[in-house]
Design a protein around this motif. Structure first.
Motif, PDB file in Angstrom:
ATOM      1  N   LEU A 191       0.806  -1.216   0.000  1.00 40.40           N
ATOM      2  CA  LEU A 191       0.000   0.000   0.000  1.00 40.40           C
ATOM      3  C   LEU A 191       0.841   1.269   0.000  1.00 40.40           C
ATOM      4  CD1 LEU A 191      -2.921  -0.914   2.432  1.00 40.40           C
ATOM      5  CD2 LEU A 191      -2.970  -0.778  -0.065  1.00 40.40           C
ATOM      6  N   THR A 192       1.990   1.257   0.681  1.00 40.93           N
ATOM      7  CA  THR A 192       2.846   2.438   0.658  1.00 40.93           C
ATOM      8  C   THR A 192       3.353   2.702  -0.746  1.00 40.93           C
ATOM      9  OG1 THR A 192       3.520   2.062   2.953  1.00 40.93           O
ATOM     10  CG2 THR A 192       4.908   3.496   1.636  1.00 40.93           C
ATOM     11  N   ALA A 193       3.747   1.641  -1.445  1.00 46.63           N
ATOM     12  CA  ALA A 193       4.200   1.789  -2.826  1.00 46.63           C
ATOM     13  C   ALA A 193       3.077   2.328  -3.714  1.00 46.63           C
ATOM     14  CB  ALA A 193       4.707   0.457  -3.360  1.00 46.63           C
ATOM     15  N   VAL A 194       1.857   1.848  -3.482  1.00 50.67           N
ATOM     16  CA  VAL A 194       0.710   2.349  -4.241  1.00 50.67           C
ATOM     17  C   VAL A 194       0.522   3.841  -3.992  1.00 50.67           C
ATOM     18  CG1 VAL A 194      -1.806   2.205  -4.501  1.00 50.67           C
ATOM     19  CG2 VAL A 194      -0.435   0.115  -4.320  1.00 50.67           C
ATOM     20  N   ASP A 195       0.641   4.273  -2.739  1.00 50.25           N
ATOM     21  CA  ASP A 195       0.539   5.701  -2.423  1.00 50.25           C
ATOM     22  C   ASP A 195       1.563   6.511  -3.214  1.00 50.25           C
ATOM     23  OD1 ASP A 195      -1.535   5.489  -0.623  1.00 50.25           O
ATOM     24  OD2 ASP A 195      -0.264   5.549   1.161  1.00 50.25           O
ATOM     25  N   VAL A 196       2.791   5.999  -3.271  1.00 55.21           N
ATOM     26  CA  VAL A 196       3.851   6.724  -3.978  1.00 55.21           C
ATOM     27  C   VAL A 196       3.520   6.853  -5.459  1.00 55.21           C
ATOM     28  CG1 VAL A 196       6.281   6.667  -4.661  1.00 55.21           C
ATOM     29  CG2 VAL A 196       5.635   6.057  -2.319  1.00 55.21           C
ATOM     30  N   VAL A 197       3.119   5.751  -6.072  1.00 57.72           N
ATOM     31  CA  VAL A 197       2.840   5.762  -7.511  1.00 57.72           C
ATOM     32  C   VAL A 197       1.668   6.690  -7.830  1.00 57.72           C
ATOM     33  CG1 VAL A 197       2.075   4.360  -9.461  1.00 57.72           C
ATOM     34  CG2 VAL A 197       3.807   3.474  -7.887  1.00 57.72           C
ATOM     35  N   VAL A 198       0.582   6.572  -7.075  1.00 56.70           N
ATOM     36  CA  VAL A 198      -0.604   7.393  -7.327  1.00 56.70           C
ATOM     37  C   VAL A 198      -0.287   8.875  -7.133  1.00 56.70           C
ATOM     38  CG1 VAL A 198      -2.921   7.933  -6.452  1.00 56.70           C
ATOM     39  CG2 VAL A 198      -2.246   5.557  -6.807  1.00 56.70           C
ATOM     40  N   SER A 199       0.505   9.182  -6.129  1.00 56.69           N
ATOM     41  CA  SER A 199       0.844  10.582  -5.872  1.00 56.69           C
ATOM     42  C   SER A 199       1.795  11.130  -6.933  1.00 56.69           C
ATOM     43  CB  SER A 199       1.453  10.721  -4.472  1.00 56.69           C
ATOM     44  OG  SER A 199       0.507  10.359  -3.482  1.00 56.69           O
ATOM     45  N   LEU A 200       2.734  10.308  -7.402  1.00 51.35           N
ATOM     46  CA  LEU A 200       3.587  10.744  -8.520  1.00 51.35           C
ATOM     47  C   LEU A 200       2.727  11.063  -9.746  1.00 51.35           C
ATOM     48  CD1 LEU A 200       6.602   8.255  -8.291  1.00 51.35           C
ATOM     49  CD2 LEU A 200       6.739  10.747  -8.080  1.00 51.35           C
ATOM     50  N   ALA A 201       1.774  10.186 -10.045  1.00 52.92           N
ATOM     51  CA  ALA A 201       0.902  10.403 -11.197  1.00 52.92           C
ATOM     52  C   ALA A 201       0.092  11.684 -11.038  1.00 52.92           C
ATOM     53  CB  ALA A 201      -0.018   9.207 -11.392  1.00 52.92           C
ATOM     54  N   ALA A 202      -0.418  11.928  -9.831  1.00 55.74           N
ATOM     55  CA  ALA A 202      -1.222  13.119  -9.588  1.00 55.74           C
ATOM     56  C   ALA A 202      -0.402  14.394  -9.741  1.00 55.74           C
ATOM     57  CB  ALA A 202      -1.842  13.053  -8.195  1.00 55.74           C
TER      58      ALA A 202
END
Length: 475
Positions: free
Chosen positions: A198-209
């Motif tokens: 989930l932490t990795a998902v947070d990073v990816v989604v926030s980079l995309a945003a």
């Protein structure tokens, strides 16, 4: 009675809420917390709005035995944060932090009204010792405090630097808060994210945003992404329940993993679902291509099958209780499936899964398993995984800490507890109090679940601790 609480995150909020509801006589209460944002803990401080609460409201109530407490607080805020895929409000974690703060402040006000002397001391506790009648705490500012009971609520561990990257330029040792750390990441840079939870998902989604245009690569040992939450159904388990587990314990003197599997099998049989097919699908996650599995799970958000829903619900609501009853060999069996169990029990929300799916389909995001080595070299990073050697400009450490790991900020205090024989290390991690006046609440509690405690588990632990303290007082 003088009670001291070390730390001021979710576990402390749950403890305060229970004390406010059940403590009949006044006393003294001191909370030690150096953070500028008490009551939120590390996960729920100010951050980007893309960093979302990763569970439906029914699993996020900090009040034990009141699953609607958080949803009631959300109230009119809920529609503005409705996830169309999940049919549930999913708020930024910073907003959930407001809920924790509100609950804590309401509890403190109630305690003060009933004659409690309450204070928050803005310093970290670094040492503890025992005398015949009290525990003595020493804070980093030199303050010494004596208490009849101490609750250690220091939160989960912090990410470990598995590859020794240290202070290498471009290495982000701890991603949170993402609002600060991602400012250091150039939009066109190639980014490797260590971990796939989930932490990795947070990073990816926030980079995309933030409009990141460079390639992003998730690298981990397993390459296993979290499962995806499904839309909640109005289904109440009839077999895999606390009442049935408690009955088994009374009848047999123990509860085994096979007992729990049989209860789940009965649950699925009653719903007309095949347990063996369900189990095979879960185990296939280890080998199925991540993008294909993610696409299937997104398509199944509305699937009426109850299997995953029952497992995810019971992992949070029943799991901590059932874990305490399991014999150690069965706990070992579950630990061998740690990554799969964590992926199932801590799914990602569909809105984030959709972002990952789009990035995977565009080729901007890739997932690599079998990471063996990451090293800093000539201002960049070289990564060796099962699919070969790659390079990256930036490496973000999103590897989740081991369950029951000691947070870095609490290391000095824990060392003191061990040296003074106030606590002992549990063989599987965490601390076991050796003095009845010391209590450990949250992920650091030795013998706790083999996956990081969810909010419901933390609230249950806090309620038991409050009861133990108040019972000792009455005695």
């Amino acid at each position: 009675m003088d009670i001291a609480i070390v730390g001021a995150g979710a576990a402390t909020v749950a403890l305060l809420d229970t004390l406010a509801a059940t403590a009949a006589q006044p006393g003294d209460l001191t909370v030690f917390e150096p953070s500028a944002h008490p009551w939120r803990g590390r996960p729920y401080g100010p951050d980007l709005d893309t960093v979302l609460v990763n569970a439906p409201p029914a699993l996020m109530s900090i009040r034990h035995h009141d699953r609607g407490h958080y949803a009631a607080w959300l109230g009119e805020r809920a529609p503005a944060h409705l996830d169309g895929l999940l049919g549930q409000p999913l708020v930024p974690r910073a907003l959930y932090g407001h809920y924790l703060r509100h609950t804590a402040e309401t509890a403190l006000a109630a305690l003060r009204e009933r004659g409690w002397h309450v204070r928050v001391h803005a310093a970290r506790v670094t040492a503890m010792a025992a005398s015949a009648d009290r525990l003595r705490l020493r804070a980093e500012d030199g303050h010494v405090h004596q208490a009849d009971h101490v609750a250690l609520c220091v939160g989960a561990g912090t990410p470990h630097d598995h590859y020794g990257l240290g202070a290498a330029p471009g290495f982000v040792a701890d991603p949170y808060p993402l609002a600060r750390t991602l400012e250091q990441v150039p939009a066109e840079s190639s980014v490797a994210v260590i971990g796939s939870g989930l932490t990795a998902v947070d990073v990816v989604v926030s980079l995309a945003a933030r409009g990141h245009t460079g390639p992003i690569r998730l690298v981990s040992r397993s390459g296993l992404l979290p499962h995806v939450w499904q839309r909640p159904l109005d289904h109440r388990p009839r077999h895999l329940t606390a009442e049935r587990v408690s009955a088994l314990h009374r009848e047999n003197g123990a509860v085994t993993l096979d007992d729990l599997i049989q209860l789940l099998r009965a649950e699925l049989d009653q719903a007309g679902e095949d347990f063996d097919d369900f189990a095979a699908d879960l185990l296939a996650a280890r080998t199925e291509e991540p993008g294909r599995r993610l696409r299937r799970q997104l398509a199944a958000v509305d699937d009426p099958a109850i299997g995953r829903r029952v497992l995810q619900e019971t992992a949070h609501a029943l799991g901590p209780y059932a874990w305490r009853l399991l014999p150690e060999p069965d706990r070992g069996r579950l630990r061998r499936h740690f990554r799969l169990a964590a992926s199932l029990a801590s799914p990602m929300v569909p809105v984030n899964a959709r972002v990952l799916m789009e990035l995977l389909e565009s080729g901007q995001l890739t997932v690599a398993a079998g990471v063996r080595e990451i090293e800093a070299a000539h201002g960049r990073f070289r990564l060796r995984c099962d699919d070969g050697t790659q390079s990256a400009d930036v490496v973000v450490n999103a590897a989740n800490p081991s369950p029951q790991a000691v947070p870095h900020a609490a290391a000095q205090l824990v060392a003191s507890l061990l040296a003074e024989d106030l606590a002992a290390p549990h063989p599987a991690g965490g601390l076991v109090p050796a003095d009845p006046r010391l209590h450990v609440v949250g992920d650091l509690a030795g013998g706790g679940p083999f996956i990081t405690s969810g909010i419901l588990g933390v609230a249950a632990q806090a309620a038991r601790t409050a009861q133990a303290v108040l019972t000792a007082r009455a005695g």
